[in-house]
Design a protein around this motif. Sequence first.
Motif, PDB file in Angstrom:
ATOM      1  N   GLU A 232      45.069  42.628  25.180  1.00  0.00           N
ATOM      2  CA  GLU A 232      45.457  43.451  26.265  1.00  0.00           C
ATOM      3  C   GLU A 232      46.592  44.512  25.217  1.00  0.00           C
ATOM      4  O   GLU A 232      46.451  45.741  25.460  1.00  0.00           O
ATOM      5  CB  GLU A 232      46.588  42.841  27.275  1.00  0.00           C
ATOM      6  N   ASP A 309      38.546  49.005  30.647  1.00  0.00           N
ATOM      7  CA  ASP A 309      38.388  47.723  30.280  1.00  0.00           C
ATOM      8  C   ASP A 309      38.498  46.667  31.316  1.00  0.00           C
ATOM      9  O   ASP A 309      37.777  45.658  30.859  1.00  0.00           O
ATOM     10  CB  ASP A 309      39.419  47.445  29.215  1.00  0.00           C
ATOM     11  N   LYS A 310      38.972  46.928  32.297  1.00  0.00           N
ATOM     12  CA  LYS A 310      38.768  45.882  33.390  1.00  0.00           C
ATOM     13  C   LYS A 310      38.871  46.471  34.682  1.00  0.00           C
ATOM     14  O   LYS A 310      39.297  47.517  34.736  1.00  0.00           O
ATOM     15  CB  LYS A 310      39.982  44.981  33.421  1.00  0.00           C
ATOM     16  N   GLU A 323      39.191  50.616  39.977  1.00  0.00           N
ATOM     17  CA  GLU A 323      40.430  50.099  39.108  1.00  0.00           C
ATOM     18  C   GLU A 323      41.508  49.368  39.932  1.00  0.00           C
ATOM     19  O   GLU A 323      42.309  48.955  39.259  1.00  0.00           O
ATOM     20  CB  GLU A 323      40.886  51.057  38.131  1.00  0.00           C
ATOM     21  N   LYS A 356      31.339  42.019  30.835  1.00  0.00           N
ATOM     22  CA  LYS A 356      31.327  43.451  30.829  1.00  0.00           C
ATOM     23  C   LYS A 356      29.915  43.919  29.973  1.00  0.00           C
ATOM     24  O   LYS A 356      29.235  45.069  30.320  1.00  0.00           O
ATOM     25  CB  LYS A 356      32.496  43.989  30.197  1.00  0.00           C
ATOM     26  N   ILE A 384      34.571  40.950  39.243  1.00  0.00           N
ATOM     27  CA  ILE A 384      35.332  41.703  38.230  1.00  0.00           C
ATOM     28  C   ILE A 384      35.029  41.498  37.012  1.00  0.00           C
ATOM     29  O   ILE A 384      34.129  40.384  36.611  1.00  0.00           O
ATOM     30  CB  ILE A 384      36.782  41.162  38.287  1.00  0.00           C
ATOM     31  N   TYR A 385      35.420  42.107  35.941  1.00  0.00           N
ATOM     32  CA  TYR A 385      35.091  41.912  34.369  1.00  0.00           C
ATOM     33  C   TYR A 385      36.235  42.295  33.522  1.00  0.00           C
ATOM     34  O   TYR A 385      37.112  43.044  34.183  1.00  0.00           O
ATOM     35  CB  TYR A 385      33.878  42.949  34.295  1.00  0.00           C
ATOM     36  N   SER A 386      36.074  41.728  32.438  1.00  0.00           N
ATOM     37  CA  SER A 386      37.089  41.874  31.470  1.00  0.00           C
ATOM     38  C   SER A 386      36.398  42.687  30.206  1.00  0.00           C
ATOM     39  O   SER A 386      35.318  42.137  29.798  1.00  0.00           O
ATOM     40  CB  SER A 386      38.195  41.079  30.902  1.00  0.00           C
ATOM     41  N   PHE A 391      39.955  36.569  30.902  1.00  0.00           N
ATOM     42  CA  PHE A 391      39.673  37.282  32.185  1.00  0.00           C
ATOM     43  C   PHE A 391      41.144  37.014  33.001  1.00  0.00           C
ATOM     44  O   PHE A 391      40.846  37.124  34.113  1.00  0.00           O
ATOM     45  CB  PHE A 391      38.462  36.324  32.532  1.00  0.00           C
ATOM     46  N   PRO A 394      42.415  40.431  34.645  1.00  0.00           N
ATOM     47  CA  PRO A 394      41.787  40.708  35.720  1.00  0.00           C
ATOM     48  C   PRO A 394      41.931  39.902  37.397  1.00  0.00           C
ATOM     49  O   PRO A 394      41.954  40.260  38.406  1.00  0.00           O
ATOM     50  CB  PRO A 394      40.249  40.956  35.558  1.00  0.00           C
TER      51      PRO A 394
END
Length: 805
Positions: A232, A309-310, A323, A356, A384-386, A391, A394
């Motif tokens: 992050e 990104d997420k 988002e 992702k 959801i994705y990262s 993960f 998210p």
Amino acid sequence: MASFKLAAAALLTLGSTDISAWTTNRAFGPKHQSIGKTAVETNRFYSQSALMERTSTALNVVTDPTDVESGRGGMFTASNAENRRIVPEDVRGRPTMKIVYVVLESQYQSSMTAAAKRINAGSDSMAVECVGYLLEELRNEDAFEQFKKDVADANVFIGSLIFVQELAEKVSEVVTPLRDQLDAVLIFPSMPEVMRLNKVGSFTMKNLGQSKSVVADFMKKKKQEDGSSFEEGMLKLLRTLPKVLKFLPSDKAADARTFMMSFQYWLGGSPENLQSLLTMVGQDYVGPIKSAMEGKEKAVMEEPILLPDKAIWHPVAPDIVFETNEDYFRWYNTQHCPEAGIDPKTAPTVGIILQKSHINTKDDTHYVSLIAELESRGSRVVPIYSGGLDFSGPVEEYYYDGFGKPIVDTVINLTGFALVGGPASQDHKKAASVLKKLNVPYMCAVPLVFQSFEEWQASELGLHPIQVALQVSLPEIDGAIEPIIYAGREGATGRSVPLADRVNLLADRAMKWSALRTKKNADKNIAITIFSFPPDKGNVGTAAYLDVFDSIKAVLKQLKSEGYDVGDAPDSKELIMESVLNDPEARINSPELNVAYRMNTDEYYELTPYAKDLEENWGPAPGNLNSDGQNLVVYGKQFGNVFIGVQPSFGYEGDPMRLLFAKSASPHHGFAAYYTYLEKIFKADAVLHFGTHGSLEFMPGKQVGMSGTCYPDRLINSLPSAYLYAANNPSEATIAKRRSYSATVSYLTPPAENAGLYKGLKELKELISSYQGLRENEGRGPAIINSIVSTAWTCNLDKDIEDLP
């Protein structure tokens, strides 16, 4: 394997690039090219009539998706790099650039292939020859030799997610001596020794990890300030780097910026992004192409088409991603749910964790299939994705409402990897903390990453050791359950293909787990299954190191206190035992056991789809086991909504573990009828297997990664299972967890006590103590000695001690 964080630090230590310069603040709508055909095809896939009729969309998927040609397959994959070789059909006098790439997973294959074909068809300045290798293919000697040959005459080498130590060494062994002759080497997050191979003009990473870095200090500071994970913090930093580099002198920043842009194109993953990557590297760094373009205008690269990104992704949403979950549910609950026939107020909600890269590369059919199956069963979904391999962020951002209450009833991780760190470096403590806080069932389904569909299907082992370690064992440490295979790889293109029956099973089981959270306790049907231990030999209602009926009494008491309907269940273990067994000494074949249900053969064959397969070993139903000659008999006793049932014998002599290795064995009709009764007649919401151990988990089938023909999978089917297993037997508990999809709950073995001595030995000890206690009254000594010798002979110590008096 080395840490992903260390590998990613290569970018930071050198002030290079990454992931979040691609993030934008705007929604991505259909006007963007990055959508391609995915949303259109998915909308067709999600036709309203199909949803309203609740048809099984996954059944339309081809269930044998591979057509693997013989060739250079890896040790853990039957795939072939030749399927990924692209050679221009007509060079038309253009200089040709050869690209060789190595990736962990196959989702980049189709995008790289499409990018190369687009350049070959549309570019006037270059042609592209391209060949790709899956990392695991390099274990095969023939494939490795061909890899050496390809790299030897390549212009550009690309590698990504090379984290397996022995394979990283193989890549380094080949690329290192050829690095200087290659026009460019692009290595994206991998082990440090591989990252040091990077070469883009004057930009290198040869000093990776060898000097103090201002960037690394920034990362530490961000972690101290706001608790940002490494990835992050890296994203926050790199949002600004490309913009800053634009203002630096070009001779110092151009190559570094090219590397960063290349990484962003790579992470974008779409054919458009990879086409830009190859074109940019070719015209700026590949000698023959640079020479041919002298005096000509270079192609201007489009900015990377990138997703945040997420985010939350849904295949039919008008915006590609959301988002915030507020934006997502505003669309989902008010527009999509009514069209799909889902009641958002009462529907269970399943959280789905995605990778992702599959969304970027539009290799998302397996994701779409499961989403469709869940929604066709009336469930809401939150996919959801990262962008990184962590993960947890998210999960915490999107799976809670504004009041901090979880909005999901079950979570399915479709990446097949650990929640934090993926296949590289795991933080199990962090993952466990996040999941414990969420406190919902956490399933980690398995895509076939390192094996082809055909290889897995034909294997008696099931998943190979590498895949078991990365995609089963590591997620289990986080707290994951149910490693169900749900997708395979299409041999020619490398695209993921959902496996129809597995997707259906995964959806069914997720719905059952979710129901345990949404259904009122008073309405839940709970089945308690007891055994005989040792299997088929001990008394019914016994288990290793467990007082079964006293424990059942405690469970019934707790269930009643929490609002479950336990009817007129007795409040003593003796009465519970009497009502189920009628005879405390009853054996598994005892006629005294209480009969709960008699299933006629017509009902049995109708409700048990695999019943005919059992006839090879047992003849037609009902057979002789758990049968009264006309019906199949289910033993047990029902108290309100709780059924205490007796698991039938496994039908063979010896240890049930032998069934693990039996190719032609099968459960008998009575065993199958018992689980059919639990699921389809009693309609259990969950089954509790009570103690160590029964026979379900040892039934014939693959070792790990069950198929629809494996008997543990067939028997347990959609039933959520909890299994009480003795804490001193983790090996067989692991078998139960993986093969019968059971959430195992350990119980302690009884505490050990000093057993002491008995009979003559006890008397002998007392005589010796008396002799040792003699002080002034030594006259009694000879008499005591004679008694000691006599007792020693009585205890047969003369056979243990030579020269006894």
